[in-house]
Design an enzyme around this catalytic site. Sequence first.
Site, PDB file in Angstrom:
ATOM      1  N   THR A  38      -6.563   3.592  -2.499  1.00  0.00           N
ATOM      2  CA  THR A  38      -6.404   2.210  -2.033  1.00  0.00           C
ATOM      3  C   THR A  38      -7.524   1.284  -2.491  1.00  0.00           C
ATOM      4  O   THR A  38      -7.267   0.192  -3.016  1.00  0.00           O
ATOM      5  CB  THR A  38      -6.307   2.183  -0.497  1.00  0.00           C
ATOM      6  OG1 THR A  38      -5.136   2.893  -0.097  1.00  0.00           O
ATOM      7  CG2 THR A  38      -6.237   0.764   0.032  1.00  0.00           C
TER       8      THR A  38
ATOM      9  N   ASN B 124     -12.191   5.447  -2.156  1.00  0.00           N
ATOM     10  CA  ASN B 124     -12.319   4.781  -0.857  1.00  0.00           C
ATOM     11  C   ASN B 124     -13.696   5.078  -0.260  1.00  0.00           C
ATOM     12  O   ASN B 124     -14.385   4.199   0.243  1.00  0.00           O
ATOM     13  CB  ASN B 124     -11.232   5.258   0.099  1.00  0.00           C
ATOM     14  CG  ASN B 124      -9.847   4.819  -0.331  1.00  0.00           C
ATOM     15  OD1 ASN B 124      -9.692   3.807  -1.015  1.00  0.00           O
ATOM     16  ND2 ASN B 124      -8.833   5.584   0.048  1.00  0.00           N
TER      17      ASN B 124
ATOM     18  N   ASP C 200      -0.872  -0.437  -4.754  1.00  0.00           N
ATOM     19  CA  ASP C 200      -2.193   0.068  -5.119  1.00  0.00           C
ATOM     20  C   ASP C 200      -2.148   1.510  -5.618  1.00  0.00           C
ATOM     21  O   ASP C 200      -3.135   2.025  -6.141  1.00  0.00           O
ATOM     22  CB  ASP C 200      -3.169  -0.061  -3.950  1.00  0.00           C
ATOM     23  CG  ASP C 200      -2.662   0.623  -2.683  1.00  0.00           C
ATOM     24  OD1 ASP C 200      -1.487   1.038  -2.643  1.00  0.00           O
ATOM     25  OD2 ASP C 200      -3.445   0.743  -1.722  1.00  0.00           O
ATOM     26  N   HIS C 201      -1.009   2.158  -5.447  1.00  0.00           N
ATOM     27  CA  HIS C 201      -0.751   3.515  -5.914  1.00  0.00           C
ATOM     28  C   HIS C 201       0.630   3.890  -5.410  1.00  0.00           C
ATOM     29  O   HIS C 201       1.218   3.166  -4.590  1.00  0.00           O
ATOM     30  CB  HIS C 201      -1.794   4.522  -5.389  1.00  0.00           C
ATOM     31  CG  HIS C 201      -1.987   4.462  -3.892  1.00  0.00           C
ATOM     32  ND1 HIS C 201      -1.061   4.952  -2.999  1.00  0.00           N
ATOM     33  CD2 HIS C 201      -2.979   3.930  -3.139  1.00  0.00           C
ATOM     34  CE1 HIS C 201      -1.476   4.750  -1.769  1.00  0.00           C
ATOM     35  NE2 HIS C 201      -2.646   4.103  -1.821  1.00  0.00           N
TER      36      HIS C 201
ATOM     37  N   LYS D 283      -5.855  -3.040   6.658  1.00  0.00           N
ATOM     38  CA  LYS D 283      -7.044  -2.340   6.175  1.00  0.00           C
ATOM     39  C   LYS D 283      -8.102  -3.352   5.712  1.00  0.00           C
ATOM     40  O   LYS D 283      -7.776  -4.301   5.000  1.00  0.00           O
ATOM     41  CB  LYS D 283      -6.694  -1.432   4.997  1.00  0.00           C
ATOM     42  CG  LYS D 283      -5.807  -0.251   5.340  1.00  0.00           C
ATOM     43  CD  LYS D 283      -5.589   0.620   4.105  1.00  0.00           C
ATOM     44  CE  LYS D 283      -4.682   1.797   4.403  1.00  0.00           C
ATOM     45  NZ  LYS D 283      -4.468   2.657   3.209  1.00  0.00           N
ATOM     46  N   ASP D 284      -9.346  -3.077   6.064  1.00  0.00           N
ATOM     47  CA  ASP D 284     -10.411  -3.979   5.637  1.00  0.00           C
ATOM     48  C   ASP D 284     -10.498  -4.062   4.112  1.00  0.00           C
ATOM     49  O   ASP D 284     -10.599  -5.147   3.535  1.00  0.00           O
ATOM     50  CB  ASP D 284     -11.759  -3.570   6.240  1.00  0.00           C
ATOM     51  CG  ASP D 284     -12.073  -2.080   6.123  1.00  0.00           C
ATOM     52  OD1 ASP D 284     -11.499  -1.395   5.247  1.00  0.00           O
ATOM     53  OD2 ASP D 284     -12.903  -1.593   6.912  1.00  0.00           O
ATOM     54  N   ARG D 285     -10.425  -2.920   3.420  1.00  0.00           N
ATOM     55  CA  ARG D 285     -10.527  -2.936   1.955  1.00  0.00           C
ATOM     56  C   ARG D 285      -9.348  -3.642   1.301  1.00  0.00           C
ATOM     57  O   ARG D 285      -9.469  -4.186   0.209  1.00  0.00           O
ATOM     58  CB  ARG D 285     -10.685  -1.520   1.411  1.00  0.00           C
ATOM     59  CG  ARG D 285      -9.592  -0.526   1.804  1.00  0.00           C
ATOM     60  CD  ARG D 285     -10.003   0.895   1.414  1.00  0.00           C
ATOM     61  NE  ARG D 285      -9.010   1.915   1.711  1.00  0.00           N
ATOM     62  CZ  ARG D 285      -8.909   2.569   2.858  1.00  0.00           C
ATOM     63  NH1 ARG D 285      -9.756   2.285   3.845  1.00  0.00           N
ATOM     64  NH2 ARG D 285      -7.981   3.494   3.046  1.00  0.00           N
TER      65      ARG D 285
ATOM     66  N   ASP E 142       0.845  -1.192   0.000  1.00  0.00           N
ATOM     67  CA  ASP E 142       0.000   0.000   0.000  1.00  0.00           C
ATOM     68  C   ASP E 142       0.885   1.249   0.000  1.00  0.00           C
ATOM     69  O   ASP E 142       1.518   1.566   0.994  1.00  0.00           O
ATOM     70  CB  ASP E 142      -0.899  -0.019   1.241  1.00  0.00           C
ATOM     71  CG  ASP E 142      -2.121   0.864   1.108  1.00  0.00           C
ATOM     72  OD1 ASP E 142      -2.018   1.913   0.443  1.00  0.00           O
ATOM     73  OD2 ASP E 142      -3.176   0.510   1.662  1.00  0.00           O
TER      74      ASP E 142
ATOM     75  N   ASP F  52       1.525   2.879   3.616  1.00  0.00           N
ATOM     76  CA  ASP F  52       0.631   3.978   3.254  1.00  0.00           C
ATOM     77  C   ASP F  52       0.471   4.949   4.412  1.00  0.00           C
ATOM     78  O   ASP F  52       0.554   6.167   4.227  1.00  0.00           O
ATOM     79  CB  ASP F  52      -0.731   3.427   2.838  1.00  0.00           C
ATOM     80  CG  ASP F  52      -1.666   4.520   2.340  1.00  0.00           C
ATOM     81  OD1 ASP F  52      -1.334   5.151   1.317  1.00  0.00           O
ATOM     82  OD2 ASP F  52      -2.713   4.750   2.955  1.00  0.00           O
TER      83      ASP F  52
END
Length: 544
Positions: free
Chosen positions: A75, A96, A348-349, A157-159, A34, A301
């Site tokens: 994310t 998000n 993710d970025h 992170k949940d996502r 992340d 992140d």
Amino acid sequence: MNKFFLSILLALSAFFVSAQNIKKPKLVVGVIVDQMRYEYLYRFENHYGDHGFKRLLSDGFSFKNAHYNYIPTYTGPGHASVYTGTTPRVHGIIANDWYDKFEKRSRYCVEDSDVKGVDGDGKVGQRSPKNMKSTTVTDELRLFYQNRSKVVGIALKDRGAILPAGHQPNGAYWFDAQSGNFITSTFYRNSLPKWLVKFNKRKLAEAYMSKGWDTYKPIETYVESARDDRSYEGKELGGIPPVFPYDFKQLDASIKLFELLKVTPHGNTITTEMSLAALDGEDLGKDEVTDFLAISYSSPDYVGHAFGPYSKEIQDVYIRLDLELERLMKALDEKVGKGNWTIFLTADHAVADIPAYLKELGHGTDYMKSGEQKKAISQKLEERFGTSDLIENISNHQIFLNKKLIAERELDLNEVKTFLIAEMNQHAGMSAVFDAATISNYAGHDLDVKLIAAGHNARMSGDIVYTYQAGWLGQWHLENGGTTHGSGYSYDTHVPMLFYGWGIKQGSTVNYHPITDIAPTISTLLNIKLPSGCTGQPAAELLD
């Protein structure tokens, strides 16, 4: 005696031939870091060992010019795009959080009020992948084997855990900063598996945070990053001055210690430990059916947002992450077997520089005065249309208009949009402003416009979209320090894309590849169906 040695030789030969000739890998491991710039592979390489990032680079295949091919680079969209092989325009994870113009509220990308948390209270557990409108490569693997294949997603992170695991995994687990445990929701199961109950009892979060945080190597050797004490870094670590070492025992009792774990390399360590527990607990890679372990390292992140890409903190996080990758791959060799597993690593970025730091060095970056801008636009709307309430919401570089009021006032919608676009273009730091109708139907070849179009979902996105000039950030970061991501500029889009292991040849390419090529590449490697919304292409250089 000779016959004895000959029999051993024949057995070993048969073993190695069998390992080399398996039709599919026993396990695929997807690693998303992340917020990772591609350049981190090389800026910090003198501090890396030979068995982490360097193992992937030297013995695997590297796509040196891999980019995100849409805006916004966040994310949620990033994880969804890697695993679906398509962009937010198709898979529907447009940010998000985004403004739901139908329900008139903010919607979180993995929210689900129809489920409950398992071992987690409140909204932290009310999570599922229901907002994602395409299948994932992990979904397709489960469908191919009719659920005989095991899929597990893990992240702080949940996502980061939910979106890669897809719609029908064996489990997705994320970190609850209130309890310091990993949890899940009733979308997946009604109780935690025994191996996770055992893992949570180890109380690793508490043990790690008691250690504080100092640099892994002497800080004076971190010459690849800027000075340690910079006033424009954030204060995410409980208000502690942003300099090493960090002693968390000095924190005020009101500070949530486990929230701070995310903003340290300890977050990566606990993620590795959790992944290894899942590897054993779910018996991943133990039979002839391919399994999938989706891991997202979330801490880079949090650290990157707070301290920026040229901080001592981010350098230390990546030096330590290299050790985590080494530990992970060593365990895969031991538990699944060398040559029996495949791994890919991406991000993710990436991330923008802190504008104040670049200004210090003479660059022409700055911050948008968004508060002043909003006030000025409201005044102009009042003067032109007799009301300042024509804007319903501004978020994610999008403006949602109050169409009900526009209709009641018998105003022309296109006239309102044209007026706003002209006004917004007057403000310093603004790069481009577009009518969403133009973006939604865009078929041209301008890359910056194509990126916006690929991230724009006609049903859910706003009526006007805009972008800042390169290097500029919003007012929040002027007031609070740190940095962010989300743009279509190379500092946000250029990420690692590495493959290693079974079926992967050694090499590299400088050809441009969007990250939406990852899912179809893995699908082709496994001879399974592409995800339902897939718009990416298998990477020919890797598979030829």
